[in-house]
Design a protein around this motif. Structure first.
Motif, PDB file in Angstrom:
ATOM      1  N   PHE A  57       0.620  -1.030  -0.022  1.00 32.28           N
ATOM      2  CA  PHE A  57       0.024  -0.025   0.315  1.00 32.28           C
ATOM      3  C   PHE A  57       0.876   1.129   0.090  1.00 32.28           C
ATOM      4  O   PHE A  57       0.582   2.175  -0.942  1.00 32.28           O
ATOM      5  N   ILE A  58       1.331   1.377   0.947  1.00 36.26           N
ATOM      6  CA  ILE A  58       2.781   2.691   1.381  1.00 36.26           C
ATOM      7  C   ILE A  58       3.803   2.773   0.059  1.00 36.26           C
ATOM      8  O   ILE A  58       4.085   3.658  -0.489  1.00 36.26           O
ATOM      9  N   LEU A  59       4.308   1.170  -0.634  1.00 37.47           N
ATOM     10  CA  LEU A  59       4.790   1.419  -1.578  1.00 37.47           C
ATOM     11  C   LEU A  59       4.770   1.023  -2.796  1.00 37.47           C
ATOM     12  O   LEU A  59       5.485   1.805  -4.203  1.00 37.47           O
ATOM     13  N   GLY A  60       3.894   0.415  -3.297  1.00 36.43           N
ATOM     14  CA  GLY A  60       2.928   0.230  -4.234  1.00 36.43           C
ATOM     15  C   GLY A  60       4.006  -0.908  -5.409  1.00 36.43           C
ATOM     16  O   GLY A  60       4.986  -1.546  -4.926  1.00 36.43           O
ATOM     17  N   LYS A  61       3.394  -0.891  -6.595  1.00 34.88           N
ATOM     18  CA  LYS A  61       3.983  -1.927  -7.375  1.00 34.88           C
ATOM     19  C   LYS A  61       5.258  -1.083  -8.082  1.00 34.88           C
ATOM     20  O   LYS A  61       5.229  -0.749  -8.696  1.00 34.88           O
ATOM     21  N   MET A 223      24.502   5.195  -8.117  1.00 32.25           N
ATOM     22  CA  MET A 223      23.360   4.699  -9.834  1.00 32.25           C
ATOM     23  C   MET A 223      22.760   3.610  -9.267  1.00 32.25           C
ATOM     24  O   MET A 223      21.743   3.000  -9.718  1.00 32.25           O
ATOM     25  N   SER A 224      22.727   2.734  -8.615  1.00 33.48           N
ATOM     26  CA  SER A 224      21.942   2.010  -7.874  1.00 33.48           C
ATOM     27  C   SER A 224      20.569   2.396  -7.211  1.00 33.48           C
ATOM     28  O   SER A 224      19.905   1.360  -7.566  1.00 33.48           O
ATOM     29  N   LEU A 225      20.904   3.460  -6.376  1.00 29.86           N
ATOM     30  CA  LEU A 225      19.785   3.955  -5.548  1.00 29.86           C
ATOM     31  C   LEU A 225      19.549   4.878  -6.943  1.00 29.86           C
ATOM     32  O   LEU A 225      17.610   4.060  -6.516  1.00 29.86           O
ATOM     33  N   ALA A 226      19.554   5.018  -7.577  1.00 26.96           N
ATOM     34  CA  ALA A 226      18.710   6.003  -9.068  1.00 26.96           C
ATOM     35  C   ALA A 226      18.174   4.711  -9.816  1.00 26.96           C
ATOM     36  O   ALA A 226      16.872   5.025  -9.716  1.00 26.96           O
ATOM     37  N   ILE A 227      18.627   3.269  -9.755  1.00 22.47           N
ATOM     38  CA  ILE A 227      17.640   2.734 -10.698  1.00 22.47           C
ATOM     39  C   ILE A 227      17.191   2.331  -9.854  1.00 22.47           C
ATOM     40  O   ILE A 227      15.376   1.354 -10.257  1.00 22.47           O
ATOM     41  N   LEU A 228      16.917   1.939  -8.618  1.00 17.80           N
ATOM     42  CA  LEU A 228      15.761   1.280  -7.335  1.00 17.80           C
ATOM     43  C   LEU A 228      14.680   2.126  -7.323  1.00 17.80           C
ATOM     44  O   LEU A 228      13.248   1.903  -7.847  1.00 17.80           O
ATOM     45  N   ASP A 230      13.715   4.170 -10.191  1.00 15.79           N
ATOM     46  CA  ASP A 230      13.582   4.828 -11.409  1.00 15.79           C
ATOM     47  C   ASP A 230      12.498   3.463 -11.265  1.00 15.79           C
ATOM     48  O   ASP A 230      11.706   3.334 -12.115  1.00 15.79           O
ATOM     49  N   ASN A 231      12.233   1.702 -11.295  1.00 20.97           N
ATOM     50  CA  ASN A 231      11.554   1.004 -10.807  1.00 20.97           C
ATOM     51  C   ASN A 231      10.885   0.981  -9.816  1.00 20.97           C
ATOM     52  O   ASN A 231       9.772   0.304 -10.378  1.00 20.97           O
ATOM     53  N   TRP A 232      11.287   0.942  -8.963  1.00 22.46           N
ATOM     54  CA  TRP A 232      10.328   0.570  -7.565  1.00 22.46           C
ATOM     55  C   TRP A 232      10.224   2.082  -6.856  1.00 22.46           C
ATOM     56  O   TRP A 232       9.339   1.299  -5.260  1.00 22.46           O
ATOM     57  N   GLY A 233      10.260   3.196  -7.241  1.00 25.76           N
ATOM     58  CA  GLY A 233       9.785   4.702  -6.979  1.00 25.76           C
ATOM     59  C   GLY A 233      10.373   5.068  -5.673  1.00 25.76           C
ATOM     60  O   GLY A 233      11.730   4.568  -4.548  1.00 25.76           O
ATOM     61  N   GLU A 234       9.898   6.421  -5.383  1.00 27.12           N
ATOM     62  CA  GLU A 234      10.787   6.962  -4.623  1.00 27.12           C
ATOM     63  C   GLU A 234      10.296   6.319  -3.082  1.00 27.12           C
ATOM     64  O   GLU A 234      12.076   6.299  -2.323  1.00 27.12           O
ATOM     65  N   LYS A 235       9.409   6.234  -2.435  1.00 21.58           N
ATOM     66  CA  LYS A 235       9.314   5.370  -0.892  1.00 21.58           C
ATOM     67  C   LYS A 235      10.065   4.416  -0.762  1.00 21.58           C
ATOM     68  O   LYS A 235      10.504   4.257  -0.476  1.00 21.58           O
ATOM     69  N   THR A 237      13.265   3.492  -2.289  1.00 25.79           N
ATOM     70  CA  THR A 237      14.340   3.492  -2.051  1.00 25.79           C
ATOM     71  C   THR A 237      14.621   4.563  -0.875  1.00 25.79           C
ATOM     72  O   THR A 237      15.731   4.281  -0.598  1.00 25.79           O
ATOM     73  N   GLN A 238      13.379   5.387   0.045  1.00 27.79           N
ATOM     74  CA  GLN A 238      14.020   6.100   0.923  1.00 27.79           C
ATOM     75  C   GLN A 238      14.574   4.683   2.014  1.00 27.79           C
ATOM     76  O   GLN A 238      14.662   4.908   2.432  1.00 27.79           O
ATOM     77  N   GLY A 239      13.676   3.851   1.294  1.00 29.75           N
ATOM     78  CA  GLY A 239      13.463   2.793   2.493  1.00 29.75           C
ATOM     79  C   GLY A 239      14.466   2.094   2.633  1.00 29.75           C
ATOM     80  O   GLY A 239      15.151   2.093   4.352  1.00 29.75           O
ATOM     81  N   VAL A 240      15.273   2.143   1.771  1.00 30.11           N
ATOM     82  CA  VAL A 240      16.507   1.596   1.751  1.00 30.11           C
ATOM     83  C   VAL A 240      17.746   2.174   1.898  1.00 30.11           C
ATOM     84  O   VAL A 240      18.315   2.143   2.173  1.00 30.11           O
ATOM     85  N   MET A 241      17.541   3.886   1.728  1.00 27.19           N
ATOM     86  CA  MET A 241      18.396   4.958   2.073  1.00 27.19           C
ATOM     87  C   MET A 241      17.811   4.809   3.613  1.00 27.19           C
ATOM     88  O   MET A 241      19.340   5.022   4.584  1.00 27.19           O
ATOM     89  N   LEU A 242      17.338   5.277   3.870  1.00 28.89           N
ATOM     90  CA  LEU A 242      17.305   4.275   5.532  1.00 28.89           C
ATOM     91  C   LEU A 242      17.572   3.950   6.605  1.00 28.89           C
ATOM     92  O   LEU A 242      18.178   3.770   7.963  1.00 28.89           O
TER      93      LEU A 242
END
Length: 291
Positions: A57-61, A223-228, A230-235, A237-242
């Motif tokens: 619900f939060i992260l989407g597909k 770059m890997s975060l940018a790929i995330l 691009d494909n998995w979305g902002e939220k 990516t924020q989760g992985v960065m946190l």
């Protein structure tokens, strides 16, 4: 001479950690109205039973379904070129493999022994392929036609094909970057990219279509975060960065030629030249002799 070559290798690996031009990251609103409305629809606690539904619900597909990720490894690969993307992309829920040129363990440039998951002869399809850089092994890979054939084969089925640092030279040697914007390690960047008919972007990381390329070492994580993203979305990516607590704060200004004192920059380039030029000259001569 041996100590000079070791120093060259270590400095090239350290020098991969350079910062190119890049735009400021998109600012995130801490308390957005959209997030507040979403939170109102969620339970107060996350449990084993509801966590998957809450995450979706939060992260989407994702934009594309990614099931397999492969990271090329070889003797002399840079540790962080390999493990930075491995850590970031390893949180995408896909199967991640370290794929070697030959059977057996490999040894990184810093002397860490790594047990690969597979070899190139046994891998026929990947959704994401990442080619990390290094020093001697990387330059040898630039002249490895068997490896180039495998990369081109895998590239036909990838959603993303990526190179980190001097690994971009290997990707460029396949011809896949011809006419495309690309980034690589700052060391003789324009020379090497033009050698492979790519267009130098001078950016921290660059994407042109499905091809993603980065400057050195730490830029592979960006770059890997940018790929995330691009494909998995902002939220996502924020989760992985946190999870990584990825918020770099170096003690001094540096990390790019523009931010480095001229004497240190001159020394680094001269040391790289001393290691790179003889090896490339030798491989060029061998290439001309080999029928």
């Amino acid at each position: 001479m041996k100590s000079l070559l070791i120093a060259c290798a270590c400095l090239l690996m350290a020098g991969c950690n350079q910062e190119h031009q890049h735009s400021a990251p998109v600012a995130i609103e801490k308390y957005s109205k959209a997030d507040s409305l979403m939170k109102e629809q969620l339970p107060d606690t996350i449990t084993k039973e509801n966590h998957s539904a809450i995450m979706e619900f939060i992260l989407g597909k994702p934009k594309h379904t990614i099931k397999t990720i492969g990271i090329l490894v070889y003797d002399g690969v840079n540790d962080l070129d390999m493990m930075g993307p491995r850590y970031v992309l390893g949180q995408a829920g896909a199967k991640v493999q370290l794929i070697a040129l030959h059977p057996g363990n490999i040894k990184t440039v810093m002397g860490v022994r790594v047990v690969p998951d597979n070899v190139i002869d046994s891998v026929n399809q990947l959704d994401i392929l990442v080619i990390p850089g290094g020093f001697t092994g990387t330059i040898q890979a630039v002249y490895d036609e068997r490896l180039h054939d495998w990369i081109r084969k895998i590239d036909k089925g990838t959603t993303y094909t990526a190179g980190v640092c001097s690994g971009v030279w290997v990707l460029g040697a396949t011809g896949l970057l011809e006419g495309k914007r690309a980034s690589t390690n700052w060391y003789r960047e324009e020379e090497f990219l033009k050698k492979f008919k790519a267009i130098p972007a001078n950016e921290r990381y660059t994407h042109d279509g499905k091809y993603w390329t980065s400057a050195g070492v730490t830029a592979g994580m960006d770059m890997s975060l940018a790929i995330l993203n691009d494909n998995w979305g902002e939220k996502y990516t924020q989760g992985v960065m946190l999870d990584m607590e990825y918020d770099p704060a170096p003690p001094i200004s540096g990390g790019s030629p523009e931010k480095t004192g001229f004497l240190v920059e001159w020394m680094m380039k001269a040391m790289y030249d001393a290691g790179v030029d003889p090896l490339m000259d030798s491989l060029e001569r061998k290439k001309k002799i080999t029928p």
